[in-house]
Design a protein around this motif. Structure first.
Motif, PDB file in Angstrom:
ATOM      1  N   PHE A 190     -54.844 -53.994  51.593  1.00 49.78           N
ATOM      2  CA  PHE A 190     -54.826 -53.357  52.901  1.00 49.78           C
ATOM      3  C   PHE A 190     -54.981 -51.845  52.755  1.00 49.78           C
ATOM      4  CE2 PHE A 190     -52.310 -57.244  53.109  1.00 49.78           C
ATOM      5  CZ  PHE A 190     -52.987 -57.910  54.115  1.00 49.78           C
ATOM      6  N   GLY A 191     -55.635 -51.259  53.707  1.00 48.24           N
ATOM      7  CA  GLY A 191     -55.826 -49.815  53.684  1.00 48.24           C
ATOM      8  C   GLY A 191     -56.123 -49.269  55.054  1.00 48.24           C
ATOM      9  N   ASP A 192     -55.175 -48.528  55.618  1.00 50.91           N
ATOM     10  CA  ASP A 192     -55.411 -47.907  56.916  1.00 50.91           C
ATOM     11  C   ASP A 192     -56.346 -46.717  56.742  1.00 50.91           C
ATOM     12  OD1 ASP A 192     -53.721 -49.598  58.393  1.00 50.91           O
ATOM     13  OD2 ASP A 192     -51.979 -48.518  57.642  1.00 50.91           O
ATOM     14  N   PRO A 193     -57.273 -46.536  57.660  1.00 50.76           N
ATOM     15  CA  PRO A 193     -58.168 -45.381  57.542  1.00 50.76           C
ATOM     16  C   PRO A 193     -57.365 -44.092  57.584  1.00 50.76           C
ATOM     17  CG  PRO A 193     -58.332 -46.383  59.728  1.00 50.76           C
ATOM     18  CD  PRO A 193     -57.503 -47.315  58.887  1.00 50.76           C
ATOM     19  N   SER A 224     -62.278 -63.070  57.686  1.00 53.18           N
ATOM     20  CA  SER A 224     -62.810 -62.372  56.523  1.00 53.18           C
ATOM     21  C   SER A 224     -61.978 -61.118  56.278  1.00 53.18           C
ATOM     22  CB  SER A 224     -64.271 -61.983  56.745  1.00 53.18           C
ATOM     23  OG  SER A 224     -65.071 -63.127  56.932  1.00 53.18           O
ATOM     24  N   ALA A 225     -61.650 -60.880  55.006  1.00 47.21           N
ATOM     25  CA  ALA A 225     -60.790 -59.745  54.675  1.00 47.21           C
ATOM     26  C   ALA A 225     -61.575 -58.566  54.128  1.00 47.21           C
ATOM     27  CB  ALA A 225     -59.720 -60.176  53.671  1.00 47.21           C
ATOM     28  N   VAL A 226     -62.392 -58.802  53.101  1.00 46.56           N
ATOM     29  CA  VAL A 226     -63.103 -57.699  52.477  1.00 46.56           C
ATOM     30  C   VAL A 226     -64.269 -58.253  51.672  1.00 46.56           C
ATOM     31  CG1 VAL A 226     -61.809 -57.626  50.288  1.00 46.56           C
ATOM     32  CG2 VAL A 226     -62.680 -55.499  51.262  1.00 46.56           C
ATOM     33  N   GLU A 227     -65.272 -57.436  51.455  1.00 46.79           N
ATOM     34  CA  GLU A 227     -66.426 -57.806  50.630  1.00 46.79           C
ATOM     35  C   GLU A 227     -66.600 -56.765  49.541  1.00 46.79           C
ATOM     36  OE1 GLU A 227     -69.466 -57.739  53.526  1.00 46.79           O
ATOM     37  OE2 GLU A 227     -68.696 -59.480  54.638  1.00 46.79           O
ATOM     38  N   GLY A 228     -67.113 -57.202  48.388  1.00 45.64           N
ATOM     39  CA  GLY A 228     -67.295 -56.242  47.315  1.00 45.64           C
ATOM     40  C   GLY A 228     -67.833 -56.874  46.056  1.00 45.64           C
ATOM     41  N   GLU A 229     -67.711 -56.143  44.954  1.00 46.16           N
ATOM     42  CA  GLU A 229     -68.255 -56.553  43.666  1.00 46.16           C
ATOM     43  C   GLU A 229     -67.118 -56.914  42.715  1.00 46.16           C
ATOM     44  OE1 GLU A 229     -71.136 -54.816  40.091  1.00 46.16           O
ATOM     45  OE2 GLU A 229     -70.631 -53.573  41.830  1.00 46.16           O
ATOM     46  N   LEU A 230     -67.239 -58.064  42.061  1.00 42.77           N
ATOM     47  CA  LEU A 230     -66.271 -58.464  41.044  1.00 42.77           C
ATOM     48  C   LEU A 230     -66.548 -57.685  39.760  1.00 42.77           C
ATOM     49  CD1 LEU A 230     -66.091 -62.332  41.548  1.00 42.77           C
ATOM     50  CD2 LEU A 230     -64.326 -60.648  42.103  1.00 42.77           C
ATOM     51  N   LEU A 231     -65.520 -56.969  39.278  1.00 50.85           N
ATOM     52  CA  LEU A 231     -65.722 -56.087  38.138  1.00 50.85           C
ATOM     53  C   LEU A 231     -65.155 -56.645  36.832  1.00 50.85           C
ATOM     54  CD1 LEU A 231     -64.843 -52.611  39.711  1.00 50.85           C
ATOM     55  CD2 LEU A 231     -67.084 -53.682  39.473  1.00 50.85           C
ATOM     56  N   ALA A 232     -64.023 -57.352  36.911  1.00 46.66           N
ATOM     57  CA  ALA A 232     -63.369 -57.763  35.670  1.00 46.66           C
ATOM     58  C   ALA A 232     -62.394 -58.896  35.940  1.00 46.66           C
ATOM     59  CB  ALA A 232     -62.630 -56.571  35.044  1.00 46.66           C
ATOM     60  N   TRP A 233     -61.874 -59.499  34.856  1.00 45.07           N
ATOM     61  CA  TRP A 233     -60.878 -60.548  34.971  1.00 45.07           C
ATOM     62  C   TRP A 233     -59.978 -60.531  33.734  1.00 45.07           C
ATOM     63  CZ3 TRP A 233     -60.266 -64.781  31.646  1.00 45.07           C
ATOM     64  CH2 TRP A 233     -61.256 -64.924  30.667  1.00 45.07           C
ATOM     65  N   LEU A 244     -58.442 -61.366  39.116  1.00 44.69           N
ATOM     66  CA  LEU A 244     -59.758 -60.753  39.262  1.00 44.69           C
ATOM     67  C   LEU A 244     -59.642 -59.363  39.881  1.00 44.69           C
ATOM     68  CD1 LEU A 244     -61.493 -63.896  40.749  1.00 44.69           C
ATOM     69  CD2 LEU A 244     -62.008 -62.936  38.499  1.00 44.69           C
ATOM     70  N   THR A 245     -60.572 -58.498  39.538  1.00 43.96           N
ATOM     71  CA  THR A 245     -60.650 -57.157  40.116  1.00 43.96           C
ATOM     72  C   THR A 245     -61.886 -57.073  40.997  1.00 43.96           C
ATOM     73  OG1 THR A 245     -59.558 -56.177  38.190  1.00 43.96           O
ATOM     74  CG2 THR A 245     -60.795 -54.695  39.615  1.00 43.96           C
ATOM     75  N   LEU A 246     -61.666 -56.708  42.264  1.00 46.41           N
ATOM     76  CA  LEU A 246     -62.743 -56.624  43.247  1.00 46.41           C
ATOM     77  C   LEU A 246     -62.840 -55.185  43.741  1.00 46.41           C
ATOM     78  CD1 LEU A 246     -64.730 -58.369  45.135  1.00 46.41           C
ATOM     79  CD2 LEU A 246     -62.901 -58.174  46.827  1.00 46.41           C
ATOM     80  N   GLU A 247     -64.018 -54.591  43.628  1.00 47.38           N
ATOM     81  CA  GLU A 247     -64.252 -53.240  44.157  1.00 47.38           C
ATOM     82  C   GLU A 247     -64.887 -53.378  45.537  1.00 47.38           C
ATOM     83  OE1 GLU A 247     -63.912 -49.489  44.669  1.00 47.38           O
ATOM     84  OE2 GLU A 247     -63.412 -50.242  42.656  1.00 47.38           O
ATOM     85  N   PRO A 248     -64.143 -53.047  46.609  1.00 46.74           N
ATOM     86  CA  PRO A 248     -64.689 -53.261  47.960  1.00 46.74           C
ATOM     87  C   PRO A 248     -65.830 -52.311  48.278  1.00 46.74           C
ATOM     88  CG  PRO A 248     -62.294 -53.019  47.991  1.00 46.74           C
ATOM     89  CD  PRO A 248     -62.767 -52.570  46.652  1.00 46.74           C
ATOM     90  N   TRP A 249     -66.800 -52.828  49.041  1.00 49.59           N
ATOM     91  CA  TRP A 249     -67.789 -51.936  49.650  1.00 49.59           C
ATOM     92  C   TRP A 249     -67.652 -51.953  51.174  1.00 49.59           C
ATOM     93  CZ3 TRP A 249     -71.277 -55.793  46.949  1.00 49.59           C
ATOM     94  CH2 TRP A 249     -71.574 -56.890  47.772  1.00 49.59           C
ATOM     95  N   SER A 250     -66.870 -52.883  51.704  1.00 54.00           N
ATOM     96  CA  SER A 250     -66.595 -52.902  53.142  1.00 54.00           C
ATOM     97  C   SER A 250     -65.227 -52.271  53.387  1.00 54.00           C
ATOM     98  CB  SER A 250     -66.612 -54.334  53.670  1.00 54.00           C
ATOM     99  OG  SER A 250     -65.533 -55.073  53.129  1.00 54.00           O
ATOM    100  N   ASP A 251     -64.927 -52.000  54.639  1.00 55.05           N
ATOM    101  CA  ASP A 251     -63.613 -51.461  54.988  1.00 55.05           C
ATOM    102  C   ASP A 251     -62.536 -52.481  54.658  1.00 55.05           C
ATOM    103  OD1 ASP A 251     -64.730 -49.126  55.933  1.00 55.05           O
ATOM    104  OD2 ASP A 251     -64.802 -49.813  58.024  1.00 55.05           O
ATOM    105  N   ARG A 252     -61.418 -52.013  54.165  1.00 57.98           N
ATOM    106  CA  ARG A 252     -60.277 -52.892  53.924  1.00 57.98           C
ATOM    107  C   ARG A 252     -59.590 -53.211  55.253  1.00 57.98           C
ATOM    108  NH1 ARG A 252     -58.223 -51.539  48.189  1.00 57.98           N
ATOM    109  NH2 ARG A 252     -59.853 -50.166  47.413  1.00 57.98           N
ATOM    110  N   PRO A 253     -58.954 -54.357  55.360  1.00 58.97           N
ATOM    111  CA  PRO A 253     -58.207 -54.641  56.595  1.00 58.97           C
ATOM    112  C   PRO A 253     -57.025 -53.690  56.718  1.00 58.97           C
ATOM    113  CG  PRO A 253     -57.776 -56.317  54.931  1.00 58.97           C
ATOM    114  CD  PRO A 253     -58.878 -55.465  54.397  1.00 58.97           C
ATOM    115  N   PRO A 254     -56.640 -53.321  57.940  1.00 60.19           N
ATOM    116  CA  PRO A 254     -55.480 -52.435  58.107  1.00 60.19           C
ATOM    117  C   PRO A 254     -54.192 -53.158  57.735  1.00 60.19           C
ATOM    118  CG  PRO A 254     -56.192 -53.285  60.230  1.00 60.19           C
ATOM    119  CD  PRO A 254     -57.222 -53.736  59.223  1.00 60.19           C
ATOM    120  N   THR A 255     -53.148 -52.397  57.473  1.00 61.20           N
ATOM    121  CA  THR A 255     -51.864 -53.010  57.124  1.00 61.20           C
ATOM    122  C   THR A 255     -51.358 -53.906  58.246  1.00 61.20           C
ATOM    123  OG1 THR A 255     -50.761 -50.988  57.894  1.00 61.20           O
ATOM    124  CG2 THR A 255     -51.203 -51.163  55.547  1.00 61.20           C
TER     125      THR A 255
END
Length: 379
Positions: free
Chosen positions: A31-34, A202-211, A223-234
């Motif tokens: 989660f990440g509030d703008p 849907s929560a977030v979209e991004g690239e899988l970087l590692a495990w 798994l580690t996911l680097e988001p490219w979309s906005d994170r959902p708010p808290t």
């Protein structure tokens, strides 16, 4: 293994059914509030301050600074005709000095934040333009200036941590990639699940970087996911808990959420709405429970519930409501809306101070609905 809260699917914008790559017990740093809108320092160069801007400048000279509100810069062409507008909000005048180009003019220094409704990142005058006409929020004349300069802030942007997906059971193409030791794990979408395993949102979209192997059980991975979309708010977490058993069957659950939660409730209801269901026939009557309508999101939560039942959706703003009133969203106009406990909304709507946009008042909402063919009866 604990009940998975999330499903990780292959990201494919064109696919109707996403392939499930993993079920995940939990997620960290999701989660990440703008951040609050950044404030910057600006200089109005070659300025002739008038009206409230002139008054604020006098107060700033005496007190060190002075609040002004919204400042609209009207971009002018070579004939001094308006090309476009660009706005600064929550403006505070800090001071002034003689203009180096013309000692009859002043350079004003202000602190402000850029309006989210600006058509571009920074205003630019066309060739031979005299500069900007300065206006207040209600188009009151506040003078003019020849140029605008942004004093850049040297502070770097703060980096957000990647999302960690915990206790994941990989399958399909992801399982194959992990077994083969591939470094490129692909692009994925994370989806919140309810207790039955059905998708909530849907929560977030991004690239899988590692495990790494997970401490939550044999055969599981983190798994580690680097988001490219906005994170959902808290606030999404409190909404999702209320949808944990599927679409709510009890009316009014949205009222347990705070203001941000009510906004996210509308997005959840929109994503989970029933598609393909025919509209009710025109001329029907719907009952709006107004006990908890203390702001705009609350009105639309209650309206969606009145038209389409608990967890229902019928717009998240006036533009979206206008689209819903055209059909295929549950109700066809004309229809009657019985607004119960309307005095709560009359006392609350449109009264919360806002700098960027004043919320609609109760009377304005009534006028909008009447204009769209909705017969509102107050009860």
């Amino acid at each position: 293994m604990r009940r998975p809260k999330y499903a990780l699917t292959a990201y494919d914008a064109d696919a109707e059914d996403d392939e499930i790559w993993a079920l995940c017990v939990d997620a960290e740093d999701l989660f990440g509030d703008p951040p609050a809108p950044a404030r910057g320092t600006y200089e109005l160069l070659g300025c002739v301050p008038e009206g409230e801007l002139g008054k604020a400048l006098l107060r700033a000279r005496a007190d060190g600074s002075a609040p002004l509100g919204t400042l609209v810069l009207e971009i002018l062409d070579k004939d001094a005709e308006r090309v476009e507008t660009w706005s600064l909000e929550d403006v505070r005048v800090l001071g002034d000095r003689p203009c180096a180009r013309d000692l009859s003019l002043r350079d004003l220094t202000v602190e402000a934040r850029e309006s989210s409704h600006n058509p571009f990142d920074y205003p630019q005058c066309p060739p031979l333009s005299p500069g900007y006409r300065l206006l207040g929020a209600e188009d009151e004349p506040w003078g003019g200036c020849r140029d605008l300069a942004h004093v850049l802030d040297p502070q770097p942007d703060l980096l957000e941590p990647p999302v960690r997906l915990l206790g994941c059971s990989p399958r399909g193409a992801l399982r194959t990639a992990l077994d083969a030791g591939e470094e490129d794990l692909g692009h994925a979408k994370l989806i919140r699940l309810d207790t039955t395993g059905a998708p909530v949102q849907s929560a977030v979209e991004g690239e899988l970087l590692a495990w790494i192997p997970s401490a939550r059980g044999p055969g599981l991975v983190d798994l580690t996911l680097e988001p490219w979309s906005d994170r959902p708010p808290t606030a999404a977490e409190e909404v999702w808990k209320l949808w944990d058993d599927g679409r709510p069957a009890e009316p009014g659950l949205w009222a347990r959420c705070g203001a941000e939660g009510r906004r996210h409730w509308l997005m959840t209801a929109l994503e989970r709405r029933e598609t393909g269901r025919p509209d009710a026939e025109p001329g029907g009557t719907y009952h709006l429970d107004g006990r908890h309508i203390v702001d705009e999101p609350g009105f639309f939560c209650a309206l969606g519930e009145a038209v389409n039942g608990p967890g229902g959706y019928f717009g998240w703003g006036l533009d979206a409501l206008n689209e819903c009133l055209r059909g295929r969203w549950g109700a066809r106009r004309p229809f009657t809306l019985v607004w119960h406990d309307a005095e709560t909304a009359r006392a609350c709507l449109g009264l919360v101070p806002r700098i960027d946009r004043r919320p609609w008042t109760f009377e304005e909402l009534l006028a909008f609905l009447a204009d769209k063919g909705v017969d509102v009866r107050l009860a």
